[in-house]
Design a protein around this motif. Structure first.
Motif, PDB file in Angstrom:
ATOM      1  N   PHE A 156       0.837  -1.207   0.000  1.00 47.84           N
ATOM      2  CA  PHE A 156       0.000   0.000   0.000  1.00 47.84           C
ATOM      3  C   PHE A 156       0.877   1.264   0.000  1.00 47.84           C
ATOM      4  CE2 PHE A 156      -2.125   3.407   2.313  1.00 47.84           C
ATOM      5  CZ  PHE A 156      -3.373   3.457   1.727  1.00 47.84           C
ATOM      6  N   GLU A 157       1.894   1.264   0.887  1.00 47.14           N
ATOM      7  CA  GLU A 157       2.768   2.436   1.005  1.00 47.14           C
ATOM      8  C   GLU A 157       3.517   2.692  -0.302  1.00 47.14           C
ATOM      9  OE1 GLU A 157       2.627   4.545   3.322  1.00 47.14           O
ATOM     10  OE2 GLU A 157       1.377   3.300   4.627  1.00 47.14           O
ATOM     11  N   LEU A 158       4.115   1.634  -0.855  1.00 52.70           N
ATOM     12  CA  LEU A 158       4.921   1.807  -2.070  1.00 52.70           C
ATOM     13  C   LEU A 158       4.026   2.159  -3.275  1.00 52.70           C
ATOM     14  CD1 LEU A 158       7.721   1.850  -3.286  1.00 52.70           C
ATOM     15  CD2 LEU A 158       7.569  -0.623  -3.670  1.00 52.70           C
ATOM     16  N   HIS A 159       2.863   1.526  -3.337  1.00 49.37           N
ATOM     17  CA  HIS A 159       1.902   1.807  -4.411  1.00 49.37           C
ATOM     18  C   HIS A 159       1.573   3.306  -4.436  1.00 49.37           C
ATOM     19  CE1 HIS A 159      -1.512   0.440  -7.019  1.00 49.37           C
ATOM     20  NE2 HIS A 159      -2.050   1.566  -6.582  1.00 49.37           N
ATOM     21  N   ASN A 160       1.218   3.836  -3.282  1.00 52.65           N
ATOM     22  CA  ASN A 160       0.838   5.250  -3.231  1.00 52.65           C
ATOM     23  C   ASN A 160       2.040   6.180  -3.397  1.00 52.65           C
ATOM     24  OD1 ASN A 160      -2.098   5.746  -2.960  1.00 52.65           O
ATOM     25  ND2 ASN A 160      -1.896   4.252  -1.309  1.00 52.65           N
ATOM     26  N   ARG A 161       3.214   5.717  -2.989  1.00 55.05           N
ATOM     27  CA  ARG A 161       4.432   6.528  -3.196  1.00 55.05           C
ATOM     28  C   ARG A 161       4.688   6.688  -4.692  1.00 55.05           C
ATOM     29  NH1 ARG A 161      10.121   4.501  -1.243  1.00 55.05           N
ATOM     30  NH2 ARG A 161      11.338   6.103  -2.300  1.00 55.05           N
ATOM     31  N   ILE A 162       4.560   5.591  -5.422  1.00 56.48           N
ATOM     32  CA  ILE A 162       4.771   5.648  -6.877  1.00 56.48           C
ATOM     33  C   ILE A 162       3.703   6.548  -7.524  1.00 56.48           C
ATOM     34  CG2 ILE A 162       4.640   4.253  -8.995  1.00 56.48           C
ATOM     35  CD1 ILE A 162       6.036   1.972  -7.436  1.00 56.48           C
ATOM     36  N   GLU A 163       2.463   6.388  -7.096  1.00 55.44           N
ATOM     37  CA  GLU A 163       1.375   7.209  -7.664  1.00 55.44           C
ATOM     38  C   GLU A 163       1.632   8.702  -7.412  1.00 55.44           C
ATOM     39  OE1 GLU A 163      -1.293   6.524  -9.462  1.00 55.44           O
ATOM     40  OE2 GLU A 163      -1.897   4.454  -9.119  1.00 55.44           O
ATOM     41  N   ARG A 164       2.098   9.039  -6.204  1.00 52.01           N
ATOM     42  CA  ARG A 164       2.329  10.457  -5.866  1.00 52.01           C
ATOM     43  C   ARG A 164       3.545  11.024  -6.584  1.00 52.01           C
ATOM     44  NH1 ARG A 164      -0.256   9.384  -0.780  1.00 52.01           N
ATOM     45  NH2 ARG A 164       1.581   8.334  -0.023  1.00 52.01           N
ATOM     46  N   GLU A 172      -4.457   9.588  -2.150  1.00 53.02           N
ATOM     47  CA  GLU A 172      -4.238   8.215  -1.707  1.00 53.02           C
ATOM     48  C   GLU A 172      -5.233   7.277  -2.395  1.00 53.02           C
ATOM     49  OE1 GLU A 172      -2.907   7.195   2.459  1.00 53.02           O
ATOM     50  OE2 GLU A 172      -5.044   6.684   2.555  1.00 53.02           O
ATOM     51  N   SER A 173      -4.706   6.245  -3.053  1.00 51.78           N
ATOM     52  CA  SER A 173      -5.603   5.191  -3.537  1.00 51.78           C
ATOM     53  C   SER A 173      -6.042   4.409  -2.320  1.00 51.78           C
ATOM     54  CB  SER A 173      -4.880   4.259  -4.510  1.00 51.78           C
ATOM     55  OG  SER A 173      -4.604   4.948  -5.703  1.00 51.78           O
TER      56      SER A 173
END
Ligand SMILES: C[S@@+](CC[C@H](N)C(=O)[O-])C[C@H]1O[C@@H](n2cnc3c(N)ncnc32)[C@H](O)[C@@H]1O
Length: 264
Positions: A156-164, A172-173
Motif C-alpha cells: 500500500f505504502e509503495l503503491h501510493n508513493r509511486i502514484e504520488r 491516496e488510492s
C-alpha cells in the motif's frame, strides 16, 4: 479539503487537460460502454457526475437519460467538457465548477450520482461520499469507480508513493476494505460490485500525467516501478517489455443504494 491540495489538483489537471482528454485517454470505447451499462441509466433520470473531468461519463450517459450534470474543481477540464458537448451536439447536459466536499445542489436532487477515478485525488473522500449520498434521491443510486490499492501495508505504502511521484495531486488510492467501510458508514449498501484488472502501458500512463521520458519525474518513477518488479512489491504486477513496462490497476466498480434504515 485544503486550499493547497485543491490548487495542486487544479494545476495538475490544467497542465494535463489535452493529454488526459485527447491524446492518451484512459478507457477504450468498450470499457466506457461497460461502465455506462454498469450504472443502469434510465430515460427519465437526472444524473450528476462528480469530479467529471472532461465530461466523459456525463456526455456518454446523456443520450440515455433526461438530463446529465457534471461538476469539477478544474476550469480547464470543464472547458474541455463544454467543447466535447458542443462538438457532439448534446443538448441535455450542463457543467459547473464545484468541490466534491460541498456540492451546490439541494438534498435528493439526482436519481444517479457517479464519481469515477477521483476519490484518490481527495483528501476527504468520506466527505465527498456523504455529499453524493445527500444529493441522491431516497430511491436513487450512486456509482463509485476507482483504482484500488493493495491491502498489505508495505505494498500500500509503495503503491501510493509511486502514484504520488507520478502525479503530486494524488492523495491516496484506497483499499477495497476502506471503500466497504466508507459505504457502510455513509448509510449506503452495495447492490452490485465488479473488480476489473486494467492493464496499461507505463509510458502512456506517465504521459497522461504530463510526464515525458526525458523528465526527472519519469526517471524516478520508473526506477521505483522497476524496483518493485521483484515480489510485485507495489501491487502493479509490472512486466518490463522493451522501452515500456506493462502495469495493471485493479479497478473497483460499485453500484450503491441507500440502506433501508438510512432512508430519510
Ligand atoms: C483523474 S481525473 C478523472 C476525471 C473523470 N472523472 C474521468 O474519469 O475521466 C480527476 C478529476 O477530479 C477532479 N477533482 C479532484 N478533486 C476534486 C474535488 N475535490 N472536487 C471536484 N473535482 C475534483 C480533478 O479536477 C480532475 O478533473
Amino acid at each position: 479539503m485544503s486550499k493547497k491540495h485543491n490548487e495542486l489538483v487544479q494545476k495538475q489537471f490544467t497542465k494535463t487537460r489535452e493529454a488526459f482528454s485527447v491524446y492518451v485517454v484512459r478507457d477504450t470505447p468498450e470499457v466506457l460502454e461497460e461502465k455506462i451499462r454498469f450504472m443502469r441509466p434510465e430515460r427519465g433520470e437526472r444524473t450528476l457526475d462528480v469530479a467529471c473531468g472532461p465530461g466523459t461519463l456525463a456526455l456518454a450517459v446523456a443520450p440515455q437519460v433526461r438530463f446529465a450534470c457534471g461538476g469539477d474543481l478544474t476550469f480547464a477540464m470543464l472547458r474541455q467538457a463544454l467543447e466535447f458537448q458542443r462538438e457532439r451536439g448534446i443538448a441535455n447536459a450542463a457543467f459547473a465548477c464545484c468541490d466534491a466536499d460541498h456540492l451546490p445542489y439541494p438534498d435528493g436532487t439526482f436519481d444517479l450520482v457517479t464519481c469515477q477515478c477521483a476519490f484518490h485525488h481527495m483528501q476527504k473522500p468520506m466527505t465527498a461520499l456523504i455529499e453524493m449520498a445527500r444529493v441522491m434521491k431516497p430511491e436513487g443510486r450512486a456509482v463509485i469507480i476507482d483504482a484500488l490499492a493493495p491491502e498489505s501495508d508495505a505494498k500500500f505504502e509503495l503503491h501510493n508513493r509511486i502514484e504520488r511521484l507520478r502525479d503530486p495531486s494524488h492523495a491516496e488510492s484506497l483499499r477495497l476494505t476502506t471503500f466497504l467501510r466508507m459505504f457502510d458508514e455513509s448509510g449506503l449498501e452495495i447492490a452490485r460490485e465488479a473488480l476489473r484488472r486494467r492493464e496499461r502501458s507505463f509510458n502512456r500512463w506517465m504521459l497522461r500525467a504530463g510526464v515525458n521520458p526525458g523528465d526527472r519525474r519519469y526517471r524516478e518513477t520508473r526506477e521505483l516501478m522497476e524496483q518493485s518488479v521483484k515480489g510485485d512489491a507495489a501491487g502493479f504486477s509490472p512486466r518490463v517489455e522493451g522501452d515500456d513496462i506493462t502495469i495493471a490497476h485493479t479497478e473497483g466498480m460499485f453500484l450503491l443504494h441507500r440502506k433501508p434504515s438510512s432512508a430519510p
